[in-house]
Design a protein around this motif. Structure first.
Motif, PDB file in Angstrom:
ATOM      1  N   ALA A 191       0.777  -1.814   0.005  1.00 27.69           N
ATOM      2  CA  ALA A 191      -0.174  -0.169   0.125  1.00 27.69           C
ATOM      3  C   ALA A 191       0.945   1.283   0.122  1.00 27.69           C
ATOM      4  CB  ALA A 191      -0.531  -0.215   1.374  1.00 27.69           C
ATOM      5  N   HIS A 192       2.104   1.042   0.744  1.00 25.43           N
ATOM      6  CA  HIS A 192       2.657   2.545   1.020  1.00 25.43           C
ATOM      7  C   HIS A 192       3.625   2.917  -0.235  1.00 25.43           C
ATOM      8  CE1 HIS A 192       5.534   5.270   2.065  1.00 25.43           C
ATOM      9  NE2 HIS A 192       6.255   4.934   1.805  1.00 25.43           N
ATOM     10  N   GLU A 193       4.278   1.141  -1.484  1.00 28.78           N
ATOM     11  CA  GLU A 193       4.907   1.378  -1.957  1.00 28.78           C
ATOM     12  C   GLU A 193       3.801   2.549  -3.379  1.00 28.78           C
ATOM     13  OE1 GLU A 193       8.446   1.661  -2.460  1.00 28.78           O
ATOM     14  OE2 GLU A 193       8.763   1.087  -0.397  1.00 28.78           O
ATOM     15  N   ALA A 194       2.912   1.570  -3.240  1.00 26.26           N
ATOM     16  CA  ALA A 194       1.636   1.691  -4.704  1.00 26.26           C
ATOM     17  C   ALA A 194       1.360   3.108  -4.584  1.00 26.26           C
ATOM     18  CB  ALA A 194       1.112   1.256  -4.385  1.00 26.26           C
ATOM     19  N   THR A 195       0.790   3.711  -3.323  1.00 27.51           N
ATOM     20  CA  THR A 195       0.421   4.942  -2.935  1.00 27.51           C
ATOM     21  C   THR A 195       1.290   6.240  -3.175  1.00 27.51           C
ATOM     22  OG1 THR A 195      -1.097   4.381  -1.333  1.00 27.51           O
ATOM     23  CG2 THR A 195      -0.643   6.480  -1.559  1.00 27.51           C
ATOM     24  N   LYS A 196       2.869   5.761  -2.523  1.00 23.69           N
ATOM     25  CA  LYS A 196       4.378   6.620  -2.886  1.00 23.69           C
ATOM     26  C   LYS A 196       4.306   7.104  -4.921  1.00 23.69           C
ATOM     27  CE  LYS A 196       7.842   5.064  -2.042  1.00 23.69           C
ATOM     28  NZ  LYS A 196       9.265   4.729  -1.832  1.00 23.69           N
ATOM     29  N   LEU A 197       3.996   6.610  -5.866  1.00 26.09           N
ATOM     30  CA  LEU A 197       4.390   6.580  -7.115  1.00 26.09           C
ATOM     31  C   LEU A 197       3.460   7.077  -7.138  1.00 26.09           C
ATOM     32  CD1 LEU A 197       5.449   2.778  -7.970  1.00 26.09           C
ATOM     33  CD2 LEU A 197       7.325   5.160  -8.057  1.00 26.09           C
ATOM     34  N   CYS A 198       1.765   6.719  -7.010  1.00 18.75           N
ATOM     35  CA  CYS A 198       0.842   6.938  -7.693  1.00 18.75           C
ATOM     36  C   CYS A 198       0.513   8.970  -6.668  1.00 18.75           C
ATOM     37  CB  CYS A 198      -0.780   6.629  -7.394  1.00 18.75           C
ATOM     38  SG  CYS A 198      -1.731   6.989  -8.051  1.00 18.75           S
ATOM     39  N   HIS A 199       0.673   9.087  -5.846  1.00 19.21           N
ATOM     40  CA  HIS A 199       0.636  10.407  -4.932  1.00 19.21           C
ATOM     41  C   HIS A 199       1.246  11.228  -4.089  1.00 19.21           C
ATOM     42  CE1 HIS A 199      -3.971   9.809  -5.476  1.00 19.21           C
ATOM     43  NE2 HIS A 199      -4.055   8.539  -5.387  1.00 19.21           N
ATOM     44  N   GLY A 200       2.883  10.317  -3.803  1.00 23.75           N
ATOM     45  CA  GLY A 200       3.864  11.192  -3.471  1.00 23.75           C
ATOM     46  C   GLY A 200       4.195  10.139  -1.808  1.00 23.75           C
ATOM     47  N   GLU A 201       5.255  10.088  -1.586  1.00 22.91           N
ATOM     48  CA  GLU A 201       5.492   9.307  -0.070  1.00 22.91           C
ATOM     49  C   GLU A 201       4.706  10.384   0.987  1.00 22.91           C
ATOM     50  OE1 GLU A 201       9.112   7.765   2.448  1.00 22.91           O
ATOM     51  OE2 GLU A 201       9.290   8.633   0.681  1.00 22.91           O
ATOM     52  N   THR A 202       4.522  11.642   1.046  1.00 21.58           N
ATOM     53  CA  THR A 202       4.126  12.186   1.760  1.00 21.58           C
ATOM     54  C   THR A 202       2.504  12.162   2.542  1.00 21.58           C
ATOM     55  OG1 THR A 202       5.315  14.574   1.842  1.00 21.58           O
ATOM     56  CG2 THR A 202       3.221  14.489   3.275  1.00 21.58           C
ATOM     57  N   ALA A 203       1.663  11.884   1.049  1.00 24.45           N
ATOM     58  CA  ALA A 203       0.545  11.466   0.548  1.00 24.45           C
ATOM     59  C   ALA A 203       0.610   9.625   1.270  1.00 24.45           C
ATOM     60  CB  ALA A 203      -0.206  11.282  -0.149  1.00 24.45           C
ATOM     61  N   ALA A 204       1.260   9.104   0.788  1.00 15.35           N
ATOM     62  CA  ALA A 204       1.022   7.621   1.153  1.00 15.35           C
ATOM     63  C   ALA A 204       1.499   7.637   2.940  1.00 15.35           C
ATOM     64  CB  ALA A 204       2.621   6.894   0.575  1.00 15.35           C
ATOM     65  N   LEU A 205       2.751   8.265   3.695  1.00 14.76           N
ATOM     66  CA  LEU A 205       2.568   8.197   4.880  1.00 14.76           C
ATOM     67  C   LEU A 205       1.304   8.927   5.527  1.00 14.76           C
ATOM     68  CD1 LEU A 205       6.409   9.977   5.180  1.00 14.76           C
ATOM     69  CD2 LEU A 205       5.711   7.317   5.576  1.00 14.76           C
ATOM     70  N   ALA A 206       0.838  10.096   4.985  1.00 13.83           N
ATOM     71  CA  ALA A 206      -0.172  10.394   5.965  1.00 13.83           C
ATOM     72  C   ALA A 206      -1.301   9.373   5.943  1.00 13.83           C
ATOM     73  CB  ALA A 206      -1.154  11.898   5.529  1.00 13.83           C
ATOM     74  N   ALA A 207      -1.940   8.653   5.151  1.00  8.19           N
ATOM     75  CA  ALA A 207      -2.619   7.748   4.648  1.00  8.19           C
ATOM     76  C   ALA A 207      -2.311   6.569   5.431  1.00  8.19           C
ATOM     77  CB  ALA A 207      -3.164   7.245   3.579  1.00  8.19           C
ATOM     78  N   ALA A 208      -1.583   6.004   5.720  1.00  6.68           N
ATOM     79  CA  ALA A 208      -0.910   4.708   6.579  1.00  6.68           C
ATOM     80  C   ALA A 208      -1.182   5.456   8.224  1.00  6.68           C
ATOM     81  CB  ALA A 208       0.035   4.497   6.072  1.00  6.68           C
ATOM     82  N   GLU A 209      -1.272   6.504   8.310  1.00  3.19           N
ATOM     83  CA  GLU A 209      -1.646   7.562   9.744  1.00  3.19           C
ATOM     84  C   GLU A 209      -2.767   6.994  10.285  1.00  3.19           C
ATOM     85  OE1 GLU A 209      -1.019   8.629  13.726  1.00  3.19           O
ATOM     86  OE2 GLU A 209       0.275   7.411  12.175  1.00  3.19           O
ATOM     87  N   THR A 210      -3.632   7.416   8.819  1.00  2.05           N
ATOM     88  CA  THR A 210      -4.823   7.795   9.236  1.00  2.05           C
ATOM     89  C   THR A 210      -5.705   6.509   9.583  1.00  2.05           C
ATOM     90  OG1 THR A 210      -5.112   9.482   7.821  1.00  2.05           O
ATOM     91  CG2 THR A 210      -7.166   8.407   7.822  1.00  2.05           C
ATOM     92  N   ALA A 211      -5.344   5.099   8.950  1.00  7.04           N
ATOM     93  CA  ALA A 211      -5.736   3.449   8.822  1.00  7.04           C
ATOM     94  C   ALA A 211      -5.116   2.954  10.469  1.00  7.04           C
ATOM     95  CB  ALA A 211      -4.827   3.018   8.071  1.00  7.04           C
ATOM     96  N   ARG A 212      -3.987   4.059  10.645  1.00  8.38           N
ATOM     97  CA  ARG A 212      -3.285   3.059  12.197  1.00  8.38           C
ATOM     98  C   ARG A 212      -4.603   3.670  13.394  1.00  8.38           C
ATOM     99  NH1 ARG A 212      -1.286   4.869  16.730  1.00  8.38           N
ATOM    100  NH2 ARG A 212      -1.306   7.177  15.806  1.00  8.38           N
ATOM    101  N   LYS A 213      -4.517   5.420  13.246  1.00 11.26           N
ATOM    102  CA  LYS A 213      -5.556   5.814  14.099  1.00 11.26           C
ATOM    103  C   LYS A 213      -6.849   5.235  13.656  1.00 11.26           C
ATOM    104  CE  LYS A 213      -3.314  10.223  14.461  1.00 11.26           C
ATOM    105  NZ  LYS A 213      -3.730  12.159  14.184  1.00 11.26           N
TER     106      LYS A 213
END
Length: 417
Positions: free
Chosen positions: A303-325
């Motif tokens: 999920a991180h690697e695919a999202t990083k390619l499409c939306h950038g690393e910042t957005a990928a990290l934010a998405a992971a943090e939203t999912a964690r919360k």
């Protein structure tokens, strides 16, 4: 077939991109000898591509990463005709203005995955309207149509399947193969493009284009196709119950995109890591053998690697943090999909099933009712017991929102405004 020597074909085979090739050994020799220009065509039927187009996009990315030049061909001309491949019905015809807007949106998608510029391996974009729009019909039929056998065209899957199902195939669509073949010839002449790539349903069109180049210009052109993907559950790649998995943030948020990959079926993790990320193969080999709870970490990596390619690393990290919360703390993150609803409506009360539909978690009120009856509808993580439940300002939590859930994995926020 001997073991390929070119880095491009070695990687394409190892990562699962290769289905068929017109002459793998000769293509391999060419890729070892020079910078190869290769193209894939995309018709402009929407202002974005979706995850179903990721295999060809990632194949172009791999081509560039291994030292070759990707050519993105936009079908400004062929979009006016409609490709019958894989279609059961005739495509809706679009206006010139709509096609232009769609091409602009799609270019933005490609700029995330490819490096454009004027260097020898920089990607570039061409539009087949440049040569198709100016064709004289009689001259075109005389000069190019005579090289196509109707008998052979009827044997290709893109045509044969429509006829076998007794579904209409217009003469307009039947011309698509001739136009795509002519595209390959033009790109060969204009840009020395020697390779056309695409999905396996394009094989007939690609082979016809290579044959046209041989007949008219005595040049060897190559075709390479990738397998058409379905998920382990049998679903079409890039589709969910909620619709297409779009590649631009205006149509689908980075969080929802991240969640799509996080929810990958266990049996697809290794295959998708190879196709849709840049991770080294030895790292993928380590991840794809994980079992149980550890496999979830592999899915998060995907999920991180695919999202990083499409939306950038910042957005990928934010998405992971939203999912964690959302899933680990029971809270909600700022990146959850949200919908604004007038405070006046919430004050008087809204049926829960209607609010779930308006939040985009389901497609219809009927589907929302079935969700609630089945125990899958929740408000602020509490199960909705009755499909006639009304949502009011009493459900607005301390953060000023109402959290809605459809099952355990899909969530949205309602913001009173």
């Amino acid at each position: 077939m001997t073991e390929p020597k070119s880095e491009f074909l070695q990687a394409a085979i190892a990562r699962g991109f290769l289905h068929q090739c017109t002459d793998l050994d000769a293509l391999d020799a060419l890729a070892c000898r020079e910078i190869l220009t290769a193209y894939i065509g995309f018709d402009a039927t929407a202002d974005s591509l979706h995850a179903g187009s990721l295999v060809p996009i990632m194949l172009l990315r791999l081509l560039q990463r291994t030292g070759h030049r990707p050519l993105v061909l936009m079908g400004g001309g062929t979009t006016k005709v409609g490709d019958p491949s894989g279609k059961d019905t005739q495509r809706q015809l679009l206006s010139e203005a709509a096609i232009g807007d769609n091409i602009a949106g799609i270019r933005g998608v490609f700029e995330k995955f490819l490096t454009f510029g004027n260097g020898p391996t920089d990607a570039f974009l061409a539009n087949n309207a440049e040569w198709l729009d100016s064709l004289s019909y009689i001259d075109f039929l005389r000069d190019y149509g005579r090289h196509f056998s109707v008998n052979r065209m009827l044997g290709f899957d893109s045509v044969k399947l429509r006829l076998e199902r007794e579904q209409p195939l217009s003469f307009l669509e039947f011309n698509y193969m001739v136009l795509q073949s002519y595209d390959f010839l033009e790109l060969s002449r204009r840009y020395q493009c020697r390779l056309q790539m695409g999905g396996s349903d394009q094989w007939g069109n690609i082979v016809s284009g290579a044959d046209l180049g041989r007949r008219l210009d005595q040049v060897e052109l190559f075709g390479l196709t990738s397998p058409l993907l379905t998920t382990a559950s049998g679903a079409k790649m890039g589709k969910t119950a909620d619709g297409a998995v779009w590649l631009n943030s205006e149509r689908l948020s980075a969080y929802e995109y991240w969640q799509y990959w996080r929810n990958t079926h266990d049996d697809d993790v290794g295959r998708f890591l190879k196709l849709f990320t840049d991770l080294p193969l030895d790292e993928i080999a380590r991840l794809e053998v994980l079992q149980g709870a550890e496999l979830n970490e592999a899915k998060k990596t995907l999920a991180h690697e695919a999202t990083k390619l499409c939306h950038g690393e910042t957005a990928a990290l934010a998405a992971a943090e939203t999912a964690r919360k959302t899933f680990e703390e029971g809270a909600h993150g700022e990146d959850l999909p949200s919908v604004d609803v007038p405070l006046s409506e919430i004050s008087t009360g809204i049926l829960a099933y209607e609010l779930i539909r308006r939040a985009g978690l389901v497609a219809s009120n009927g589907e929302a009712r079935r969700l609630i009856k089945g125990g899958g509808g929740r408000i602020n993580d509490l199960r909705i017991e009755n499909e006639k439940t009304m949502v009011t300002t009493a459900e607005v939590n301390s953060d000023g929102v109402i959290k809605l859930s459809a099952g355990r994995k899909r969530h949205a926020l309602v913001r009173p405004v």
